[in-house]
Scaffold this motif. Structure first.
Motif, PDB file in Angstrom:
ATOM      1  N   GLY A  19      -5.817   3.826   7.415  1.00  0.00           N
ATOM      2  CA  GLY A  19      -5.864   3.094   6.151  1.00  0.00           C
ATOM      3  C   GLY A  19      -6.737   3.769   5.102  1.00  0.00           C
ATOM      4  O   GLY A  19      -6.364   3.842   3.924  1.00  0.00           O
ATOM      5  N   LYS A  20      -7.880   4.294   5.518  1.00  0.00           N
ATOM      6  CA  LYS A  20      -8.796   4.923   4.570  1.00  0.00           C
ATOM      7  C   LYS A  20      -8.155   6.123   3.892  1.00  0.00           C
ATOM      8  O   LYS A  20      -8.351   6.358   2.693  1.00  0.00           O
ATOM      9  N   ASN A  21      -7.406   6.898   4.668  1.00  0.00           N
ATOM     10  CA  ASN A  21      -6.767   8.091   4.116  1.00  0.00           C
ATOM     11  C   ASN A  21      -5.475   7.768   3.371  1.00  0.00           C
ATOM     12  O   ASN A  21      -5.166   8.375   2.343  1.00  0.00           O
ATOM     13  N   MET A  22      -4.711   6.826   3.892  1.00  0.00           N
ATOM     14  CA  MET A  22      -3.438   6.484   3.253  1.00  0.00           C
ATOM     15  C   MET A  22      -3.635   5.938   1.850  1.00  0.00           C
ATOM     16  O   MET A  22      -2.900   6.279   0.928  1.00  0.00           O
ATOM     17  N   TYR A  23      -4.627   5.070   1.708  1.00  0.00           N
ATOM     18  CA  TYR A  23      -4.798   4.367   0.436  1.00  0.00           C
ATOM     19  C   TYR A  23      -5.911   4.979  -0.420  1.00  0.00           C
ATOM     20  O   TYR A  23      -6.580   4.280  -1.171  1.00  0.00           O
ATOM     21  N   ASP A  24      -6.077   6.271  -0.289  1.00  0.00           N
ATOM     22  CA  ASP A  24      -7.063   6.994  -1.088  1.00  0.00           C
ATOM     23  C   ASP A  24      -6.701   6.882  -2.572  1.00  0.00           C
ATOM     24  O   ASP A  24      -5.638   7.320  -2.997  1.00  0.00           O
ATOM     25  N   ARG A  25      -7.597   6.315  -3.361  1.00  0.00           N
ATOM     26  CA  ARG A  25      -7.309   6.057  -4.774  1.00  0.00           C
ATOM     27  C   ARG A  25      -7.426   7.316  -5.650  1.00  0.00           C
ATOM     28  O   ARG A  25      -7.164   7.248  -6.845  1.00  0.00           O
ATOM     29  N   ARG A  26      -7.812   8.436  -5.078  1.00  0.00           N
ATOM     30  CA  ARG A  26      -7.883   9.656  -5.888  1.00  0.00           C
ATOM     31  C   ARG A  26      -6.500  10.103  -6.332  1.00  0.00           C
ATOM     32  O   ARG A  26      -6.367  10.826  -7.323  1.00  0.00           O
ATOM     33  N   TRP A  27      -5.477   9.702  -5.592  1.00  0.00           N
ATOM     34  CA  TRP A  27      -4.116  10.091  -5.913  1.00  0.00           C
ATOM     35  C   TRP A  27      -3.483   9.035  -6.813  1.00  0.00           C
ATOM     36  O   TRP A  27      -3.609   7.835  -6.567  1.00  0.00           O
ATOM     37  N   TYR A  28      -2.781   9.487  -7.811  1.00  0.00           N
ATOM     38  CA  TYR A  28      -2.228   8.587  -8.826  1.00  0.00           C
ATOM     39  C   TYR A  28      -1.205   7.633  -8.202  1.00  0.00           C
ATOM     40  O   TYR A  28      -0.204   8.058  -7.615  1.00  0.00           O
ATOM     41  N   LEU A  29      -1.462   6.325  -8.316  1.00  0.00           N
ATOM     42  CA  LEU A  29      -0.590   5.253  -7.834  1.00  0.00           C
ATOM     43  C   LEU A  29      -0.260   5.349  -6.346  1.00  0.00           C
ATOM     44  O   LEU A  29       0.698   4.734  -5.882  1.00  0.00           O
ATOM     45  N   ARG A  30      -1.045   6.113  -5.597  1.00  0.00           N
ATOM     46  CA  ARG A  30      -0.760   6.269  -4.169  1.00  0.00           C
ATOM     47  C   ARG A  30      -0.839   4.930  -3.446  1.00  0.00           C
ATOM     48  O   ARG A  30       0.064   4.581  -2.683  1.00  0.00           O
ATOM     49  N   ARG A  31      -1.892   4.183  -3.660  1.00  0.00           N
ATOM     50  CA  ARG A  31      -2.093   2.897  -2.989  1.00  0.00           C
ATOM     51  C   ARG A  31      -0.961   1.936  -3.344  1.00  0.00           C
ATOM     52  O   ARG A  31      -0.374   1.294  -2.466  1.00  0.00           O
TER      53      ARG A  31
END
Length: 228
Positions: A19-31
């Protein structure tokens, strides 16, 4: 290092799905994309499974009645079967399109794709969204206003067969399973719209600014400004 279609397989990590890596907010709209994709896929999967169960029951009922009547009776239920087949097909497409994008986004988030890839992916997402809408609309009309019926035998025998094989009921809206799959399908369609919307926004952003993390883009902008 094994590379297939430009994907470096050595970069694949199981930890990427934490979860920590998947939803990394550094990537645009990734979460937002990952949450919408998962909701669309899981809800449409629920609709697909419920429609498949209903489909199997109506097909079994048809076979049982026709065999019991020595193949004299014919059960007409092609409308519900067609609606459920359409539902199953496009729910599979939802899992295919958004599942693949989720997989690539998690494992290769910084990969740059050519313009044709973005165009084809967006077109497929629109097609899937329209397909789910068509399946939901057709299923709603069929379940709400249609019913299967028996021909080839007298009305008395037809009623007898209905009493013997009363599940599922010939009147589609009388069975909660049919109502459930239609309702869940409409909810899945809403999240399919959300997934398609996020895909379009992210696609335009990545083509303009690149798929790198926002922190790296900001540092590049600062370096460019300083060097200027």
């Amino acid at each position: 290092m094994v590379t297939i279609w430009g994907f470096n397989l050595s970069e694949m990590r199981v930890s990427a799905f934490k979860g920590k890596n998947m939803y990394d907010r550094r990537w645009y709209l990734r979460r937002e994309r990952l949450i919408a994709y998962q909701l669309a896929m899981n809800i449409c999967l629920a609709a697909e499974c419920t429609a498949t169960y209903s489909l199997s029951k109506y097909e079994a009922q048809q076979e049982n009645i026709e065999r019991y009547s020595n193949w004299q009776a014919s059960v007409h239920n092609n409308d519900i079967i067609a609606a459920e087949v359409l539902t199953i097909v496009f729910c599979v497409f939802v899992a295919t399109i958004f599942g693949a994008d989720l997989f690539f986004l998690v494992l290769w988030p910084a990969r740059k794709y050519p313009r044709w890839y973005h165009v084809i992916r967006n077109i497929l997402a629109i097609g899937v969204t329209l397909g789910i809408f068509a399946a939901a609309l057709m299923s709603t009309i069929v379940v709400a206003s249609h019913a299967s019926y028996i021909t080839g035998v007298s009305s008395e025998l037809a009623r007898q067969y209905q009493d013997i094989y009363h599940r599922p009921p010939l009147n589609y809206k009388s069975w909660a399973v049919n109502i459930a799959y239609v309702v869940v399908l409409w909810i899945g369609w809403l999240f399919t719209i959300a997934s398609t919307t996020f895909m379009f926004i992210a696609s335009n952003h990545d083509q303009t600014y690149g798929p790198e993390p926002e922190s790296e883009k900001q540092s590049v902008r600062r370096d460019d400004t300083g060097s200027a």
